[in-house]
Design an enzyme around this catalytic site. Structure first.
Site, short mmCIF file in Angstrom:
data_model
loop_
_atom_site.label_atom_id
_atom_site.label_comp_id
_atom_site.label_asym_id
_atom_site.label_seq_id
_atom_site.Cartn_x
_atom_site.Cartn_y
_atom_site.Cartn_z
N HIS A 96 -3.86 3.87 4.79
CA HIS A 96 -4.80 2.88 4.85
C HIS A 96 -6.19 3.39 4.36
O HIS A 96 -7.02 2.80 3.66
CB HIS A 96 -5.03 2.27 6.33
CG HIS A 96 -5.90 1.38 6.45
ND1 HIS A 96 -5.98 0.06 6.07
CD2 HIS A 96 -7.11 1.59 7.08
CE1 HIS A 96 -7.23 -0.37 6.12
NE2 HIS A 96 -7.73 0.46 6.94
N ARG A 139 0.93 -1.00 -0.01
CA ARG A 139 -0.09 0.08 0.07
C ARG A 139 0.81 1.17 -0.03
O ARG A 139 1.37 1.47 0.80
CB ARG A 139 -1.00 -0.04 1.28
CG ARG A 139 -1.57 1.51 1.53
CD ARG A 139 -2.70 1.08 2.59
NE ARG A 139 -2.42 0.45 3.86
CZ ARG A 139 -1.55 1.10 4.83
NH1 ARG A 139 -1.19 2.38 4.78
NH2 ARG A 139 -1.52 0.34 5.84
N TYR A 148 3.81 4.75 11.85
CA TYR A 148 3.91 3.29 12.13
C TYR A 148 4.90 2.62 11.27
O TYR A 148 5.33 1.55 11.20
CB TYR A 148 2.73 2.62 12.33
CG TYR A 148 1.83 2.51 11.24
CD1 TYR A 148 1.89 1.79 10.02
CD2 TYR A 148 0.65 3.45 11.27
CE1 TYR A 148 1.05 2.00 9.01
CE2 TYR A 148 -0.21 3.54 10.20
CZ TYR A 148 0.02 2.82 9.19
OH TYR A 148 -0.89 3.07 8.13
#
Length: 363
Positions: free
Chosen positions: A262, A258, A271
């Protein structure tokens, strides 16, 4: 009695056809016809540019939260191009490229992302299910449809999409178990984009691959380079042939990444690090595919430039169409009217907040 190894019917293979620079393994190249290849490229590029415009419009407050497909276009287009138009497609919430291939108008996707349920309407004659938000819930629905197709003796298979995080849900395991036991014509496409929101792949499971989870249920599984549309197409075409012959379901793990958020409510900078993102950008599916098409003399740079202009106009026109649709749909406050017989306090508070916002915005 001596110990002995139990032989399993299937094993796990990894398939990649294009290298990092878009050069194919000539023995594995599926030799897809020119028109299909150009359509695959156009859909992938359209999906990418559509995502980019949507990110701008979301920041401007024109649409709400949505899940970009950036980086996963090959997994989506490579798979959906390998099945027939009248087969069934069951998405999760990130399958923009698939929806565009199937004929869902951009205006419908935009309307849905702007908060209007009307945007979720599936075009007439299109065997698709609407966007599904709860993780993995759509996989059992896909098996139900496939079981119905088998019971009705219809030559239809069902391709369903989900992320790596879905393989940690019970729905995934129940669906695969039912599909294999009842030998349903399912193709399960797992887009392993390395992150289940903020949970990395290695913290979800110690399995070396996600494809091997198929072996637990007696079905074949394969891991493919999910940023290689030729590899995804080949694996899906083989799975489709199995399903149509009555040989049952297949699990395909597309190893991809990705490249964006998200959803637009997410900040991946919290993160994951830039070094990881830069490494995966080197395997961006669109430049790899474009180089392959150029080498085959199917696509030229001026063709890409012309297509970019055409797509830009197309996306902007879709927004103009949506604005007209929104005007015709009237007051969005009706979304609060049909959920409960008596509206609870928290929902009334949300309604009043939205009402006040609209009044302030409109002066």
């Amino acid at each position: 009695m001596p110990r002995k190894k139990i032989k399993l019917e299937h094993s796990i293979e990894y398939l990649s056809i294009l290298d990092e620079k878009g050069k194919p393994d000539k023995d594995l190249d599926p030799k897809i016809d020119k028109d299909t290849l150009l359509r695959m490229h156009r859909t992938m590029l359209l999906s990418r540019r559509f995502d980019e415009y949507q990110l701008r419009w979301q920041k401007q407050g024109r649409i709400g939260t949505f899940a970009p497909a950036k980086g996963q276009e090959a997994s989506q287009v490579g798979s959906i191009a390998a099945v027939e138009d009248d087969d069934w497609m069951v998405p999760s919430f990130r399958e923009t490229s698939v929806a565009l291939w199937r004929g869902t108008p951009m205006s419908g996707l935009l309307l849905f992302n702007a908060g209007y349920n009307e945007g979720g309407e599936i075009p007439e004659g299109q065997n698709d299910l609407p966007i599904s938000i709860p993780v993995a819930s759509q996989i059992t629905e896909a098996v139900g449809i496939a079981y119905a197709m088998k019971m009705q003796k219809k030559d239809r298979l069902v391709v369903s999409y989900f992320g790596d995080g879905a393989t940690s849900e019970g729905d995934f395991h129940e669906a695969l178990n039912f599909a294999q036991v009842f030998n349903t014509p399912n193709i399960f496409i797992c887009q392993n984009n390395q992150w289940a929101i903020s949970v990395p792949r290695e913290q979800q499971t110690e399995s070396r691959t996600l494809a091997q989870k198929a072996l637990s249920y007696g079905m074949p599984g394969i891991q493919v380079d999910g940023n290689d549309p030729l590899a995804v197409y080949t694996a899906t075409r083989e799975a489709a042939e199995r399903a149509r012959k009555g040989d049952g379901p297949t699990l395909i793990e597309c190893v991809t990444y990705r490249l964006s958020v998200h959803t637009t409510a997410d900040d991946p900078g919290k993160y994951r690090d830039e070094e990881e993102e830069e490494k995966w950008e080197e395997w961006d599916p669109i430049p790899r595919f474009q180089q392959y098409l150029k080498d085959r003399r199917i696509l030229r740079k001026k063709d890409i430039d012309s297509l970019e202009e055409e797509i830009d106009d197309e996306v902007k026109s879709a927004w103009d169409e949506v604005e007209e649709q929104i005007e015709s749909l009237g007051d969005p406050l009706v979304m609060f009217d049909h959920l409960f017989e008596e509206r609870p306090a928290y929902l009334e508070e949300q309604r009043q907040t939205m009402k006040q916002y609209r009044e302030d915005k409109n002066g």
